[in-house]
Scaffold this motif. Structure first.
Motif, PDB file in Angstrom:
ATOM      1  N   PHE A 232       0.834  -1.198   0.000  1.00 16.49           N
ATOM      2  CA  PHE A 232       0.000   0.000   0.000  1.00 16.49           C
ATOM      3  C   PHE A 232       0.874   1.256   0.000  1.00 16.49           C
ATOM      4  CE2 PHE A 232      -2.323   3.375   2.207  1.00 16.49           C
ATOM      5  CZ  PHE A 232      -3.543   3.381   1.524  1.00 16.49           C
ATOM      6  N   ALA A 233       1.898   1.283   0.866  1.00 15.39           N
ATOM      7  CA  ALA A 233       2.775   2.456   0.974  1.00 15.39           C
ATOM      8  C   ALA A 233       3.603   2.653  -0.287  1.00 15.39           C
ATOM      9  CB  ALA A 233       3.691   2.310   2.191  1.00 15.39           C
ATOM     10  N   ALA A 234       4.006   1.563  -0.914  1.00 15.17           N
ATOM     11  CA  ALA A 234       4.768   1.671  -2.165  1.00 15.17           C
ATOM     12  C   ALA A 234       3.898   2.261  -3.265  1.00 15.17           C
ATOM     13  CB  ALA A 234       5.278   0.295  -2.573  1.00 15.17           C
ATOM     14  N   ILE A 357      -8.504  -7.078  -4.281  1.00 14.56           N
ATOM     15  CA  ILE A 357      -9.751  -6.499  -4.786  1.00 14.56           C
ATOM     16  C   ILE A 357      -9.624  -4.984  -4.905  1.00 14.56           C
ATOM     17  CG2 ILE A 357     -12.210  -6.158  -4.301  1.00 14.56           C
ATOM     18  CD1 ILE A 357     -12.129  -8.855  -2.801  1.00 14.56           C
ATOM     19  N   SER A 358      -9.110  -4.361  -3.813  1.00 16.79           N
ATOM     20  CA  SER A 358      -8.896  -2.914  -3.797  1.00 16.79           C
ATOM     21  C   SER A 358      -7.840  -2.609  -2.737  1.00 16.79           C
ATOM     22  CB  SER A 358     -10.192  -2.178  -3.480  1.00 16.79           C
ATOM     23  OG  SER A 358      -9.951  -0.800  -3.272  1.00 16.79           O
ATOM     24  N   ILE A 359      -6.869  -1.753  -3.050  1.00 14.16           N
ATOM     25  CA  ILE A 359      -5.744  -1.577  -2.134  1.00 14.16           C
ATOM     26  C   ILE A 359      -6.142  -0.949  -0.802  1.00 14.16           C
ATOM     27  CG2 ILE A 359      -4.106  -1.426  -4.036  1.00 14.16           C
ATOM     28  CD1 ILE A 359      -3.908   1.571  -3.507  1.00 14.16           C
ATOM     29  N   LEU A 361      -9.065  -1.701   0.717  1.00 11.84           N
ATOM     30  CA  LEU A 361     -10.085  -2.535   1.352  1.00 11.84           C
ATOM     31  C   LEU A 361      -9.642  -3.138   2.695  1.00 11.84           C
ATOM     32  CD1 LEU A 361     -12.978  -3.387   0.967  1.00 11.84           C
ATOM     33  CD2 LEU A 361     -12.190  -5.378  -0.344  1.00 11.84           C
ATOM     34  N   PRO A 362      -8.371  -3.550   2.872  1.00 10.75           N
ATOM     35  CA  PRO A 362      -7.984  -4.095   4.186  1.00 10.75           C
ATOM     36  C   PRO A 362      -8.197  -3.096   5.327  1.00 10.75           C
ATOM     37  CG  PRO A 362      -6.311  -4.603   2.550  1.00 10.75           C
ATOM     38  CD  PRO A 362      -7.260  -3.644   1.912  1.00 10.75           C
ATOM     39  N   TYR A 363      -8.031  -1.800   5.039  1.00 11.12           N
ATOM     40  CA  TYR A 363      -8.142  -0.774   6.072  1.00 11.12           C
ATOM     41  C   TYR A 363      -9.601  -0.361   6.287  1.00 11.12           C
ATOM     42  CZ  TYR A 363      -3.531  -1.186   4.250  1.00 11.12           C
ATOM     43  OH  TYR A 363      -2.362  -1.735   3.785  1.00 11.12           O
ATOM     44  N   ILE A 364     -10.391  -0.415   5.207  1.00  9.97           N
ATOM     45  CA  ILE A 364     -11.837  -0.212   5.353  1.00  9.97           C
ATOM     46  C   ILE A 364     -12.426  -1.347   6.191  1.00  9.97           C
ATOM     47  CG2 ILE A 364     -14.040  -0.125   4.107  1.00  9.97           C
ATOM     48  CD1 ILE A 364     -12.487   1.173   1.773  1.00  9.97           C
ATOM     49  N   PHE A 365     -11.964  -2.569   5.925  1.00 12.61           N
ATOM     50  CA  PHE A 365     -12.385  -3.719   6.734  1.00 12.61           C
ATOM     51  C   PHE A 365     -11.982  -3.519   8.189  1.00 12.61           C
ATOM     52  CE2 PHE A 365     -11.139  -7.871   8.574  1.00 12.61           C
ATOM     53  CZ  PHE A 365     -12.396  -8.470   8.636  1.00 12.61           C
ATOM     54  N   GLY A 366     -10.782  -2.966   8.413  1.00  9.48           N
ATOM     55  CA  GLY A 366     -10.321  -2.695   9.771  1.00  9.48           C
ATOM     56  C   GLY A 366     -11.218  -1.699  10.484  1.00  9.48           C
TER      57      GLY A 366
END
Length: 394
Positions: A232-234, A357-359, A361-366
Motif C-alpha cells: 500500500f505504501a509503495a 480487490i482494492s488496495i 479494502l484491508p483498512y476499510i475492513f479494519g
C-alpha cells in the motif's frame, strides 16, 4: 523478589525472546526460497508456527498453573532456541517445517506463562501496569529484532538463526538463575483447584467471554495491515523497504511507550473497560487516516496513531481477564494467546485477498471490524464490567 525487580526481569525475558523471534523475520523468506520453497509453501511455513501456538498455548498455561511458571518458561525458551538452531542447520524444506512445528509447540509456553507470572505478582490495582510492561517488551523486541537480522544476514542467511538461537539460549539461563517462581506450593494447589474442569468454562462468564473474541478481531485486523501495508505504501507514497523499516520502528516505539509508561495509569483512573473502548476507537481512526497516506511523514503519523490505539487494548484485556476469570491465570492467558494466534493465521491471507480487490479494502475492513467490536463490547460487556467495578468501589 519484589514486584519491581520481577517485572524488570520479565521485561528482559520477553524482550530477548521477541528480539530472537524478530531476527529471523526478514531472512526466513529468502532462506526458505533457497531450500526450494514456493510462495504457497512459504505461507504454510509461516502459518504452521501460529497454528501450533493456537493449539498448545492453553495447554502450557494450564500446566504452569499446576507446576509453576518458571519451569514452563524455561521449556518455552529452550524450545525456541532448539528450533532456531535446527533452522540454522536445515538442508531441506521438511527440516524447516519440522523446526517451525517444534518452535511453535514449545515456544507457545512463553507469552501465556509470562503474562500469568505478571498477574501472579501484581495487585489488581497494578495489574494493567504489569501487563503493559510485558506488552512494551514485546513491541520493542519486534523493533530491534528485524534490524539485527537484516544486518547479520549479509554474511550468511544462516547466521541470523544461530544468533536468534543464542538469544533464546541466553534467556533460558537467565530464567534458570535469576527468575524466582511466582507460585508457592499453596498457590499452585489453589490454581489447580481453580482450573479444574473444562478450560472453556472461561466462557461461562458473560462479563468476560467477549474479551477473547475482541482479541481475535483486533489481531485479525492488525495482521491484515502488517501483511499489506508495504504494498500500500509503495503504491500510494512510493516508499521502499528502508522507509518502511523506520515507519514501523516509530510506530513500535510509540506503542511501547504507551504500554510501558501510560496504560497502567489510564487503567487505574478510568478502568479497563473505558481504556479498551478508547483503544478500539483510536485504532479505527488510525485505519481511516492510513487511507490518506501520501508521504513518509503521513505514513509514520497515521500508522503511529493506529499503533497507539492498538497498543493499549491487549494489556487492558489481559488485566481484566486475569482479574475476573474463575480459572487459573495460566489458563486465561493461554486461551487468550490462542485467540491471538487464530487472528495471525487468518489475518494475512484475508488482508491479501482484500488488497487484491482494492488496495484500500484491508483498512476499510479494519474500520468496520473496529466499529463492530466497539458496539459489541459496549452493548454486551461494558455495562456488566461497570456494574462490577461500582460494586467493588462500594
Amino acid at each position: 523478589m519484589n514486584t519491581k525487580r520481577a517485572l524488570t526481569i520479565l521485561f528482559a525475558v520477553m524482550f530477548l525472546v521477541m528480539v530472537g523471534f524478530g531476527i529471523i523475520i526478514p531472512v526466513i523468506p529468502f532462506y526458505a526460497e533457497e531450500l526450494g520453497a514456493s510462495p504457497t509453501e512459504l505461507g504454510l511455513l509461516m502459518a504452521v508456527y501460529s497454528l501450533m501456538q493456537l493449539i498448545f498455548a492453553p495447554m502450557w498455561g494450564r500446566i504452569s498453573d499446576g507446576i509453576g511458571r518458571k519451569p514452563v518458561i524455561m521449556i518455552g525458551t529452550l524450545g525456541l532456541a532448539l528450533s532456531f538452531f535446527l533452522m540454522a542447520v536445515s538442508t531441506a524444506l521438511w527440516m524447516l517445517f519440522a523446526a517451525r512445528i517444534i518452535g511453535g509447540l514449545l515456544s507457545s509456553a512463553n507469552m501465556a506463562t509470562v503474562m500469568a507470572y505478571a498477574a501472579d505478582i501484581t495487585s489488581e490495582e497494578d495489574r494493567g501496569k504489569g501487563m503493559g510492561i510485558v506488552g512494551a517488551a514485546i513491541g520493542l523486541g519486534f523493533i530491534f529484532g528485524p534490524a539485527i537480522g537484516g544486518i547479520f544476514s549479509s554474511s550468511s542467511l544462516s547466521t541470523p538463526f544461530f544468533l536468534a538461537g543464542s538469544f533464546a539460549l541466553f534467556t533460558f539461563f537467565m530464567v534458570m538463575f535469576i527468575l524466582r517462581e511466582s507460585l508457592s506450593i499453596e498457590k499452585r494447589r489453589k490454581e489447580s483447584l481453580r482450573k479444574s474442569g473444562n478450560l472453556f468454562h472461561a466462557f461461562k462468564s458473560s462479563s468476560t467471554n467477549m474479551l477473547y473474541f475482541l482479541t481475535f478481531f483486533v489481531t485479525l485486523s492488525l495482521a491484515g495491515l502488517e501483511a499489506t501495508f508495504a504494498y500500500f505504501a509503495a503504491e500510494r507514497a512510493d516508499l521502499g523497504t528502508i522507509e518502511l523499516g523506520y515507519i514501523f520502528m516509530i510506530m513500535g516505539l510509540g506503542s511501547a511507550i504507551v504500554q510501558g509508561g501510560m496504560v497502567g495509569g489510564f487503567i487505574k483512573r478510568f478502568g479497563e473497560h473505558v481504556v479498551i473502548q478508547i483503544g478500539i476507537l483510536v485504532s479505527a481512526v488510525g485505519f481511516l487516516l492510513i487511507l490518506f497516506t501520501d508521504s513518509f511523514i503521513t505514513a509514520a503519523i497515521y500508522l503511529t496513531v493506529f499503533g497507539l490505539g492498538n497498543g493499549v487494548i491487549r494489556p487492558s484485556v489481559s488485566s481484566l481477564l486475569t482479574k475476573k476469570s474463575k480459572i487459573g491465570h495460566g489458563g486465561v492467558t493461554g486461551l487468550l494467546s490462542s485467540f491471538d494466534s487464530l487472528g495471525r493465521i487468518i489475518g494475512p491471507p484475508l488482508g491479501g485477498w482484500f488488497f487484491s480487490i482494492s488496495i484500500g479494502l484491508p483498512y476499510i475492513f479494519g474500520i468496520l471490524l473496529s466499529i463492530l467490536t466497539f458496539v459489541l463490547f459496549r452493548v454486551f460487556t461494558a455495562p456488566q464490567l461497570k456494574s462490577i467495578r461500582r460494586e467493588q468501589e462500594l
